[in-house]
Motif scaffolding. Structure first.
Motif, mmCIF file in Angstrom:
data_model
loop_
_atom_site.group_PDB
_atom_site.id
_atom_site.type_symbol
_atom_site.label_atom_id
_atom_site.label_comp_id
_atom_site.label_asym_id
_atom_site.label_seq_id
_atom_site.Cartn_x
_atom_site.Cartn_y
_atom_site.Cartn_z
ATOM 1 N N CYS A 148 -11.940 26.408 42.871
ATOM 2 C CA CYS A 148 -11.988 24.961 42.666
ATOM 3 C C CYS A 148 -13.429 24.584 42.366
ATOM 4 O O CYS A 148 -14.348 24.919 43.120
ATOM 5 C CB CYS A 148 -11.497 24.223 43.908
ATOM 6 N N GLN A 149 -13.630 23.913 41.234
ATOM 7 C CA GLN A 149 -14.978 23.516 40.818
ATOM 8 C C GLN A 149 -15.115 21.994 40.885
ATOM 9 O O GLN A 149 -14.345 21.272 40.260
ATOM 10 C CB GLN A 149 -15.253 23.976 39.387
ATOM 11 N N ASP A 150 -16.087 21.545 41.657
ATOM 12 C CA ASP A 150 -16.386 20.118 41.754
ATOM 13 C C ASP A 150 -17.649 19.837 40.945
ATOM 14 O O ASP A 150 -18.739 20.303 41.287
ATOM 15 C CB ASP A 150 -16.598 19.716 43.213
ATOM 16 N N THR A 151 -17.492 19.076 39.853
ATOM 17 C CA THR A 151 -18.624 18.808 38.958
ATOM 18 C C THR A 151 -19.329 17.488 39.269
ATOM 19 O O THR A 151 -20.134 17.025 38.468
ATOM 20 C CB THR A 151 -18.142 18.784 37.493
ATOM 21 N N THR A 152 -19.049 16.912 40.427
ATOM 22 C CA THR A 152 -19.632 15.617 40.771
ATOM 23 C C THR A 152 -21.154 15.625 40.674
ATOM 24 O O THR A 152 -21.767 14.643 40.241
ATOM 25 C CB THR A 152 -19.201 15.207 42.197
ATOM 26 N N ASP A 153 -21.774 16.726 41.076
ATOM 27 C CA ASP A 153 -23.238 16.823 41.058
ATOM 28 C C ASP A 153 -23.752 17.702 39.922
ATOM 29 O O ASP A 153 -24.892 18.179 39.961
ATOM 30 C CB ASP A 153 -23.739 17.370 42.399
ATOM 31 N N TRP A 154 -22.903 17.923 38.913
ATOM 32 C CA TRP A 154 -23.305 18.699 37.729
ATOM 33 C C TRP A 154 -23.164 17.766 36.536
ATOM 34 O O TRP A 154 -22.098 17.649 35.953
ATOM 35 C CB TRP A 154 -22.408 19.927 37.591
ATOM 36 N N LEU A 155 -24.248 17.115 36.187
ATOM 37 C CA LEU A 155 -24.197 15.999 35.253
ATOM 38 C C LEU A 155 -24.675 16.380 33.861
ATOM 39 O O LEU A 155 -25.564 17.218 33.696
ATOM 40 C CB LEU A 155 -25.064 14.848 35.771
ATOM 41 N N SER A 156 -24.110 15.740 32.852
ATOM 42 C CA SER A 156 -24.614 15.831 31.485
ATOM 43 C C SER A 156 -25.627 14.712 31.287
ATOM 44 O O SER A 156 -25.306 13.544 31.524
ATOM 45 C CB SER A 156 -23.472 15.682 30.477
ATOM 46 N N VAL A 157 -26.844 15.080 30.858
ATOM 47 C CA VAL A 157 -27.902 14.092 30.690
ATOM 48 C C VAL A 157 -28.575 14.269 29.334
ATOM 49 O O VAL A 157 -28.479 15.330 28.713
ATOM 50 C CB VAL A 157 -28.970 14.206 31.808
ATOM 51 N N ASP A 158 -29.239 13.211 28.901
ATOM 52 C CA ASP A 158 -30.044 13.285 27.690
ATOM 53 C C ASP A 158 -31.209 14.232 27.945
ATOM 54 O O ASP A 158 -31.925 14.109 28.946
ATOM 55 C CB ASP A 158 -30.557 11.887 27.325
ATOM 56 N N ALA A 159 -31.415 15.187 27.042
ATOM 57 C CA ALA A 159 -32.432 16.215 27.258
ATOM 58 C C ALA A 159 -33.837 15.648 27.336
ATOM 59 O O ALA A 159 -34.699 16.209 28.020
ATOM 60 C CB ALA A 159 -32.353 17.273 26.151
ATOM 61 N N GLU A 160 -34.099 14.537 26.659
ATOM 62 C CA GLU A 160 -35.442 13.955 26.647
ATOM 63 C C GLU A 160 -35.648 12.953 27.774
ATOM 64 O O GLU A 160 -36.668 12.972 28.455
ATOM 65 C CB GLU A 160 -35.729 13.303 25.297
ATOM 66 N N PRO A 164 -28.099 9.842 32.283
ATOM 67 C CA PRO A 164 -26.737 10.386 32.209
ATOM 68 C C PRO A 164 -26.058 10.039 30.896
ATOM 69 O O PRO A 164 -26.234 8.953 30.352
ATOM 70 C CB PRO A 164 -26.028 9.715 33.387
ATOM 71 N N VAL A 165 -25.273 10.977 30.375
ATOM 72 C CA VAL A 165 -24.501 10.767 29.157
ATOM 73 C C VAL A 165 -23.265 9.931 29.504
ATOM 74 O O VAL A 165 -22.611 10.156 30.519
ATOM 75 C CB VAL A 165 -24.077 12.120 28.545
ATOM 76 N N ALA A 166 -22.971 8.962 28.662
ATOM 77 C CA ALA A 166 -21.835 8.073 28.918
ATOM 78 C C ALA A 166 -20.508 8.788 28.709
ATOM 79 O O ALA A 166 -20.418 9.783 27.985
ATOM 80 C CB ALA A 166 -21.925 6.852 27.999
ATOM 81 N N ASP A 167 -19.501 8.257 29.358
ATOM 82 C CA ASP A 167 -18.105 8.682 29.163
ATOM 83 C C ASP A 167 -17.830 10.113 29.613
ATOM 84 O O ASP A 167 -16.926 10.766 29.087
ATOM 85 C CB ASP A 167 -17.686 8.517 27.694
ATOM 86 N N GLU A 168 -18.597 10.604 30.577
ATOM 87 C CA GLU A 168 -18.288 11.907 31.160
ATOM 88 C C GLU A 168 -17.315 11.730 32.317
ATOM 89 O O GLU A 168 -17.288 10.688 32.972
ATOM 90 C CB GLU A 168 -19.563 12.580 31.662
ATOM 91 N N GLU A 169 -16.520 12.746 32.571
ATOM 92 C CA GLU A 169 -15.562 12.715 33.664
ATOM 93 C C GLU A 169 -15.881 13.850 34.628
ATOM 94 O O GLU A 169 -15.931 15.009 34.236
ATOM 95 C CB GLU A 169 -14.132 12.870 33.130
ATOM 96 N N TYR A 170 -16.103 13.509 35.873
ATOM 97 C CA TYR A 170 -16.487 14.497 36.881
ATOM 98 C C TYR A 170 -15.456 14.543 38.000
ATOM 99 O O TYR A 170 -14.749 13.567 38.255
ATOM 100 C CB TYR A 170 -17.867 14.152 37.459
ATOM 101 N N GLY A 171 -15.390 15.668 38.681
ATOM 102 C CA GLY A 171 -14.458 15.799 39.794
ATOM 103 C C GLY A 171 -14.064 17.241 40.027
ATOM 104 O O GLY A 171 -14.718 18.176 39.544
ATOM 105 N N ARG A 172 -12.996 17.437 40.735
ATOM 106 C CA ARG A 172 -12.549 18.765 41.160
ATOM 107 C C ARG A 172 -11.494 19.307 40.191
ATOM 108 O O ARG A 172 -10.502 18.642 39.908
ATOM 109 C CB ARG A 172 -11.984 18.700 42.580
ATOM 110 N N ARG A 173 -11.733 20.531 39.717
ATOM 111 C CA ARG A 173 -10.847 21.158 38.741
ATOM 112 C C ARG A 173 -10.511 22.577 39.154
ATOM 113 O O ARG A 173 -11.374 23.325 39.612
ATOM 114 C CB ARG A 173 -11.504 21.184 37.354
ATOM 115 N N HIS A 174 -9.262 22.951 38.950
ATOM 116 C CA HIS A 174 -8.821 24.321 39.217
ATOM 117 C C HIS A 174 -9.249 25.224 38.060
ATOM 118 O O HIS A 174 -9.078 24.877 36.891
ATOM 119 C CB HIS A 174 -7.299 24.348 39.365
ATOM 120 N N ILE A 175 -9.794 26.388 38.400
ATOM 121 C CA ILE A 175 -10.257 27.348 37.396
ATOM 122 C C ILE A 175 -9.575 28.696 37.626
ATOM 123 O O ILE A 175 -9.445 29.148 38.760
ATOM 124 C CB ILE A 175 -11.786 27.552 37.472
ATOM 125 N N GLU A 176 -9.148 29.312 36.544
ATOM 126 C CA GLU A 176 -8.715 30.705 36.564
ATOM 127 C C GLU A 176 -9.621 31.475 35.618
ATOM 128 O O GLU A 176 -9.844 31.056 34.486
ATOM 129 C CB GLU A 176 -7.267 30.847 36.106
#
Length: 199
Positions: A148-160, A164-176
């Motif tokens: 289970c991967q929680d991306t709440t604290d793994w953010l997409s941001v502008d490199a410069e 934070p990049v708009a319209d991102e969706e974060y949360g818990r996801r099942h991974i295989e």
């Protein structure tokens, strides 16, 4: 293997979580071997992979194939998180942790981020790392690792700007992850990542 998508304009994290919607158990491992058997679940791992810390023991030095596959998955995640912070689609560490569809998908995703001037900040929290199925009498040996991967604290941001990049969706996801022993080295070779709220 799962169908992979790379939507136009998607950031690295969006591309990563859209790698697949199918099950590796149905489309990957079970299609490869008649010797496949359900695995006794490996001990769950609740620690968060760190991009700055490699596993204490290399997967190739671990005798038990289930434990080795879990360590290989963690090595892959460490490498991917580190590469996404730059981003670096030519990451040597990533190329030694993944191959096949998994490597193509994440390097394409990293290239997309590089082209769009975006990077990742922070890291995902990985929990419930478990071996769910394996084919140990095949060549190559194959193991399916789920987590289970929680991306709440793994953010997409502008490199410069670091904004934070708009319209991102974060949360818990099942991974295989399909992990295979190829020429004496463990690699993640395919991924299936489900949507938010699946774990």
């Amino acid at each position: 293997m799962p169908t992979q998508t790379n939507p136009s304009g998607a950031t690295m994290i969006r591309v990563f979580i859209a790698l697949a919607t199918g099950s590796l158990l149905a489309t990957g491992l079970t299609a490869c071997s008649e010797d496949e058997t359900p695995a006794d679940p490996a001990p769950a791992t609740t620690s968060t992979p760190s991009a700055s810390a490699s596993p204490a023991v290399a997967p190739e030095d671990i005798v038990d194939p289930h434990e080795a596959a879990v360590a290989a998955f963690e090595r892959f995640m460490d490498a991917f998180v580190a590469a996404s912070a730059i981003p670096d689609p030519a990451s040597v560490e990533l190329a030694t942790a993944a191959t096949g569809d998994a490597l193509r998908a994440v390097t394409d995703a990293l290239q997309t981020n590089l082209d769009e001037g975006e990077r990742s900040e922070g890291e995902p929290a990985i929990s419930d790392v478990t071996v769910t199925e394996s084919a140990l009498n095949t060549d190559p040996i194959q193991v399916v690792v789920t987590s289970c991967q929680d991306t709440t604290d793994w953010l997409s941001v502008d490199a410069e700007t670091g904004e934070p990049v708009a319209d991102e969706e974060y949360g818990r996801r099942h991974i295989e992850a399909l992990v295979e022993l190829l020429d004496g080295r463990w690699y993640v070779t395919d991924l299936a990542v489900q949507g938010v709220g699946t774990c």
